[in-house]
Design a protein around this motif. Structure first.
Motif, PDB file in Angstrom:
ATOM      1  N   TYR A  54       0.780  -1.194   0.155  1.00 11.40           N
ATOM      2  CA  TYR A  54      -0.071  -0.088  -0.063  1.00 11.40           C
ATOM      3  C   TYR A  54       0.734   1.278   0.049  1.00 11.40           C
ATOM      4  CZ  TYR A  54       0.646  -0.843   4.960  1.00 11.40           C
ATOM      5  OH  TYR A  54       1.305  -1.459   6.035  1.00 11.40           O
ATOM      6  N   PHE A  55       2.082   1.454   0.135  1.00 13.50           N
ATOM      7  CA  PHE A  55       3.126   2.313  -0.053  1.00 13.50           C
ATOM      8  C   PHE A  55       3.581   2.519  -1.556  1.00 13.50           C
ATOM      9  CE2 PHE A  55       3.215   2.339   4.714  1.00 13.50           C
ATOM     10  CZ  PHE A  55       3.446   3.450   5.019  1.00 13.50           C
ATOM     11  N   THR A  56       3.421   1.385  -2.192  1.00 15.91           N
ATOM     12  CA  THR A  56       4.015   1.423  -3.642  1.00 15.91           C
ATOM     13  C   THR A  56       3.331   2.556  -4.513  1.00 15.91           C
ATOM     14  OG1 THR A  56       4.612  -0.717  -3.519  1.00 15.91           O
ATOM     15  CG2 THR A  56       4.330   0.042  -5.696  1.00 15.91           C
ATOM     16  N   ILE A  57       4.320   3.347  -5.055  1.00 10.49           N
ATOM     17  CA  ILE A  57       3.786   4.346  -6.108  1.00 10.49           C
ATOM     18  C   ILE A  57       3.854   4.065  -7.436  1.00 10.49           C
ATOM     19  CG2 ILE A  57       3.967   6.726  -6.822  1.00 10.49           C
ATOM     20  CD1 ILE A  57       4.971   7.300  -3.858  1.00 10.49           C
ATOM     21  N   ASN A  58       2.924   3.949  -8.184  1.00 13.61           N
ATOM     22  CA  ASN A  58       2.976   3.697  -9.748  1.00 13.61           C
ATOM     23  C   ASN A  58       2.751   4.907 -10.424  1.00 13.61           C
ATOM     24  OD1 ASN A  58       2.925   2.939 -12.636  1.00 13.61           O
ATOM     25  ND2 ASN A  58       1.647   0.985 -11.840  1.00 13.61           N
ATOM     26  N   LEU A  59       3.885   5.344 -10.827  1.00 21.10           N
ATOM     27  CA  LEU A  59       3.792   6.840 -11.428  1.00 21.10           C
ATOM     28  C   LEU A  59       2.943   6.782 -13.042  1.00 21.10           C
ATOM     29  CD1 LEU A  59       7.502   7.912 -11.080  1.00 21.10           C
ATOM     30  CD2 LEU A  59       5.315   8.898 -10.081  1.00 21.10           C
ATOM     31  N   LYS A  60       2.754   5.548 -13.539  1.00 20.66           N
ATOM     32  CA  LYS A  60       1.918   5.104 -14.594  1.00 20.66           C
ATOM     33  C   LYS A  60       0.381   5.565 -14.245  1.00 20.66           C
ATOM     34  CE  LYS A  60       5.473   2.513 -16.791  1.00 20.66           C
ATOM     35  NZ  LYS A  60       5.713   0.983 -17.374  1.00 20.66           N
ATOM     36  N   THR A  61       0.334   5.268 -13.024  1.00 20.88           N
ATOM     37  CA  THR A  61      -1.250   5.433 -12.641  1.00 20.88           C
ATOM     38  C   THR A  61      -1.693   6.391 -11.768  1.00 20.88           C
ATOM     39  OG1 THR A  61      -0.880   3.702 -11.154  1.00 20.88           O
ATOM     40  CG2 THR A  61      -1.466   2.984 -13.264  1.00 20.88           C
ATOM     41  N   VAL A  62      -0.798   7.136 -11.378  1.00 23.29           N
ATOM     42  CA  VAL A  62      -1.105   8.467 -10.062  1.00 23.29           C
ATOM     43  C   VAL A  62      -2.079   9.303 -10.711  1.00 23.29           C
ATOM     44  CG1 VAL A  62       1.078   8.242  -9.110  1.00 23.29           C
ATOM     45  CG2 VAL A  62       0.678   9.695 -10.891  1.00 23.29           C
ATOM     46  N   PRO A  63      -3.008   9.792  -9.854  1.00 17.27           N
ATOM     47  CA  PRO A  63      -4.286  10.655 -10.464  1.00 17.27           C
ATOM     48  C   PRO A  63      -3.730  11.919 -10.568  1.00 17.27           C
ATOM     49  CG  PRO A  63      -4.295  10.270  -7.881  1.00 17.27           C
ATOM     50  CD  PRO A  63      -3.017   9.388  -8.338  1.00 17.27           C
ATOM     51  N   ASN A  64      -4.809  12.808 -10.441  1.00 17.40           N
ATOM     52  CA  ASN A  64      -4.741  14.339 -10.764  1.00 17.40           C
ATOM     53  C   ASN A  64      -4.096  14.699 -12.220  1.00 17.40           C
ATOM     54  OD1 ASN A  64      -5.936  14.409  -8.285  1.00 17.40           O
ATOM     55  ND2 ASN A  64      -3.967  14.527  -7.109  1.00 17.40           N
ATOM     56  N   SER A  65      -4.405  13.913 -13.082  1.00 19.60           N
ATOM     57  CA  SER A  65      -3.597  14.233 -14.302  1.00 19.60           C
ATOM     58  C   SER A  65      -2.180  14.277 -14.378  1.00 19.60           C
ATOM     59  CB  SER A  65      -4.345  15.263 -15.056  1.00 19.60           C
ATOM     60  OG  SER A  65      -5.664  15.504 -15.326  1.00 19.60           O
ATOM     61  N   LEU A  66      -1.756  13.386 -13.406  1.00 17.83           N
ATOM     62  CA  LEU A  66      -0.204  13.420 -13.192  1.00 17.83           C
ATOM     63  C   LEU A  66       0.535  12.070 -13.786  1.00 17.83           C
ATOM     64  CD1 LEU A  66       0.411  15.430 -10.138  1.00 17.83           C
ATOM     65  CD2 LEU A  66       0.662  16.260 -12.564  1.00 17.83           C
TER      66      LEU A  66
END
Length: 252
Positions: A54-66
């Motif tokens: 649950y700490f993993t950040i996937n930059l390909k799917t982050v929200p807010n058009s980012l």
């Protein structure tokens, strides 16, 4: 007090290191440049660490058009906020607020701090929360910039590169608040005194090897600082990619 400097030397120039950061909960945050992920690891016994999903950040799917295909290059923590520098596809710095206590909500609230550079490499914070970034045209030449926390990082100061075409692969601070950077292109480590961190084109004290051969191997006029010359640097640097201090590291 002696300064201990920890260095990571790259094997070949094509290798881009993953620059990790310990967050306040004593977890290890590791950006994976090739996968677009940032993972957080914790101890799972005496000799094991595991990633916390649950700490993993996937930059390909982050929200807010980012969402982006850019690779995470470096991470840095300020209080509980996680900052991630991005290279390649979209050069930006992202902020994940309150990441330590609430990673799920933090990822949902991701925001962009800046996208002024053509390539972000190393990032670090001083004790006041000002953000420093080494940035430039994709490896060919980087400068070090200061972003001021007082206006939410809208103002930046170009601290320069010491007049030398450089690739500052990583930056950090010692206990006295002086900035240090590893210059991959020039096999050197540079330091900027605390007093000069608001100065455009700041004076950079650079060194390559130990004090006994300072005059022969230092090579630049900025090698004039007694405290730097007294440090026990015991070997010549070879493509230094990272630099860090232990909790007693101090420039003096």
């Amino acid at each position: 007090m002696k300064t201990k400097i920890y260095l990571f030397a790259a094997i070949v120039s094509a290798i881009i290191s993953m620059k990790a950061q310990i967050h306040p909960g004593n977890s290890l945050v590791v950006p994976e440049f090739g996968t677009g992920l940032s993972k957080t690891y914790v101890s799972n016994g005496a000799f094991q660490v595991i990633a916390k999903p649950y700490f993993t950040i996937n930059l390909k799917t982050v929200p807010n058009s980012l969402a982006t295909n850019a690779g995470p290059n470096t991470v840095a923590m300020y209080n509980n906020d996680l900052f991630v520098s991005l290279s390649q596809a979209n050069q930006r710095i992202y902020k994940f607020p309150n990441y330590g206590p609430d990673p799920v909500q933090s990822i949902a609230n991701v925001s962009q701090v800046t996208n002024l550079s053509s390539d972000y490499v190393g990032i670090a914070f001083d004790s006041m929360g000002n953000l420093y970034a080494s940035e430039g045209p994709a490896y060919l030449n980087t400068n070090i910039y200061k972003y001021t926390i007082a206006d939410k990082y809208a103002t930046r100061v170009n601290l320069g590169n010491g007049g030398v075409t450089s690739y500052f692969s990583n930056i950090t601070f010692d206990a006295a608040g002086n900035l240090w950077a590893s210059d991959y292109l020039n096999n050197r480590i540079v330091a900027i005194k605390t007093a000069n961190l608001n100065t455009v084109g700041a004076q950079m004290h650079s060194f390559y090897t130990n004090s006994l051969s300072w005059a022969a191997n230092g090579g630049v006029a900025s090698n004039d600082d007694v405290n730097l010359k007294s440090k026990n640097i015991v070997r010549l640097f070879n493509l230094p990619e990272g630099v860090a201090f232990d909790n007693q590291g101090i420039y003096g």
